[in-house]
Scaffold this motif. Structure first.
Motif, short mmCIF file in Angstrom:
data_model
loop_
_atom_site.label_atom_id
_atom_site.label_comp_id
_atom_site.label_asym_id
_atom_site.label_seq_id
_atom_site.Cartn_x
_atom_site.Cartn_y
_atom_site.Cartn_z
N HIS A 52 0.86 -1.37 -0.07
CA HIS A 52 0.24 0.15 0.11
C HIS A 52 0.56 1.30 -0.01
O HIS A 52 0.30 2.24 -0.66
N GLN A 109 -5.44 4.09 7.92
CA GLN A 109 -6.89 4.40 7.89
C GLN A 109 -7.20 4.04 6.41
O GLN A 109 -8.25 3.41 6.23
N SER A 111 -5.59 2.27 4.04
CA SER A 111 -5.55 0.93 3.95
C SER A 111 -6.54 -0.03 4.31
O SER A 111 -7.19 -0.96 4.00
N ARG A 112 -7.15 0.46 5.40
CA ARG A 112 -8.27 -0.41 6.30
C ARG A 112 -9.61 -0.32 5.44
O ARG A 112 -10.27 -1.17 5.51
N ILE A 113 -9.68 0.91 4.83
CA ILE A 113 -10.88 1.05 3.87
C ILE A 113 -10.60 0.35 2.65
O ILE A 113 -11.83 -0.40 2.07
N SER A 115 -8.83 -2.45 2.24
CA SER A 115 -8.53 -3.93 2.54
C SER A 115 -9.30 -4.37 3.89
O SER A 115 -9.20 -3.48 4.73
N SER A 116 -9.66 -5.73 3.80
CA SER A 116 -9.98 -6.21 5.11
C SER A 116 -9.07 -6.99 5.70
O SER A 116 -9.05 -7.50 6.70
N SER A 117 -7.68 -6.87 5.33
CA SER A 117 -6.65 -7.55 6.05
C SER A 117 -6.51 -7.34 7.32
O SER A 117 -6.49 -6.04 7.83
N LYS A 118 -6.10 -8.28 8.19
CA LYS A 118 -5.83 -7.83 9.59
C LYS A 118 -4.52 -7.74 9.82
O LYS A 118 -3.91 -7.14 11.01
#
Length: 199
Positions: A52, A109, A111-113, A115-118
């Motif tokens: 990312h 923030q 990246s979390r939007i 992708s759903s990766s933990k």
């Protein structure tokens, strides 16, 4: 050796080497090749944070380069209006650099939007890259101010950044290349450590 010292040493070494090249025909392809290599390496090692960070840089820097390479700025700028030319050239680069700095500040923030990766987390490099592009934005902003002073107010002595603009931009690209290379090295070390831990 601490990781932070390794990061700084690698960035400084690569930046020093990169600055010595000092030719747009070498520097630009090298920068984009390193970005592409980083993106490939991130995909190969499944490092979503590196992918990312590199992806955001590649998209924004690539878009900025594309705007100038296609002549889009020249097509919309009247050749007899020096003030408007300077505003468009330096203003466009300033906006791209500022946008990228903001994207990298809020990278986790975003990246979390996307992708759903933990595995998305703050890395050491999230604290480095945005400063490089804040620096690039400042260089463009000061160059634009100097250009306005020179072309509109006839302040002929206001040309330090303007006269050395490429050098200041190469310094930013060199730091970015150093950080990209260091990010690959650190990611590779983390992967080896994880493999040893799994054994």
């Amino acid at each position: 050796m601490k990781l932070s010292y390794l990061i700084l040493l690698t960035i400084a070494s690569v930046a020093f080497f990169y600055i010595q090249l000092w030719d747009d025909k070498i520097v630009t392809p090298l920068y984009f090749s390193l970005l592409a290599l980083n993106l490939f390496f991130a995909a190969y090692t499944k490092n979503i944070n590196m992918a990312h960070i590199t992806g955001f840089i590649l998209i924004i820097v690539g878009a900025n380069r594309l705007v100038f390479e296609t002549g889009l700025i020249n097509d919309v700028t009247p050749s007899n209006n020096l003030l408007l030319q300077g505003l468009l050239i330096y203003g466009t680069s300033f906006l791209f650099s500022l946008a990228l700095a903001l994207i990298l500040i809020f990278r986790v923030q975003l990246s979390r939007i996307l992708s759903s990766s933990k595995n998305i987390e703050l890395t050491h490099f999230d604290g480095i890259f945005h400063w490089i592009f804040i620096y690039m934005a400042l260089v463009n902003l000061i160059a634009m101010a100097e250009y306005i002073g020179w072309s509109y107010f006839e302040m002929k002595s206001w040309r330090f950044i303007y006269n050395n603009f490429e050098a200041f931009i190469y310094i930013g690209w060199a730091l970015s290349c150093g950080a990209l290379l260091t990010m690959m090295i650190c990611s590779s070390k983390d992967n080896r450590r994880d493999e040893v831990g799994a054994l």
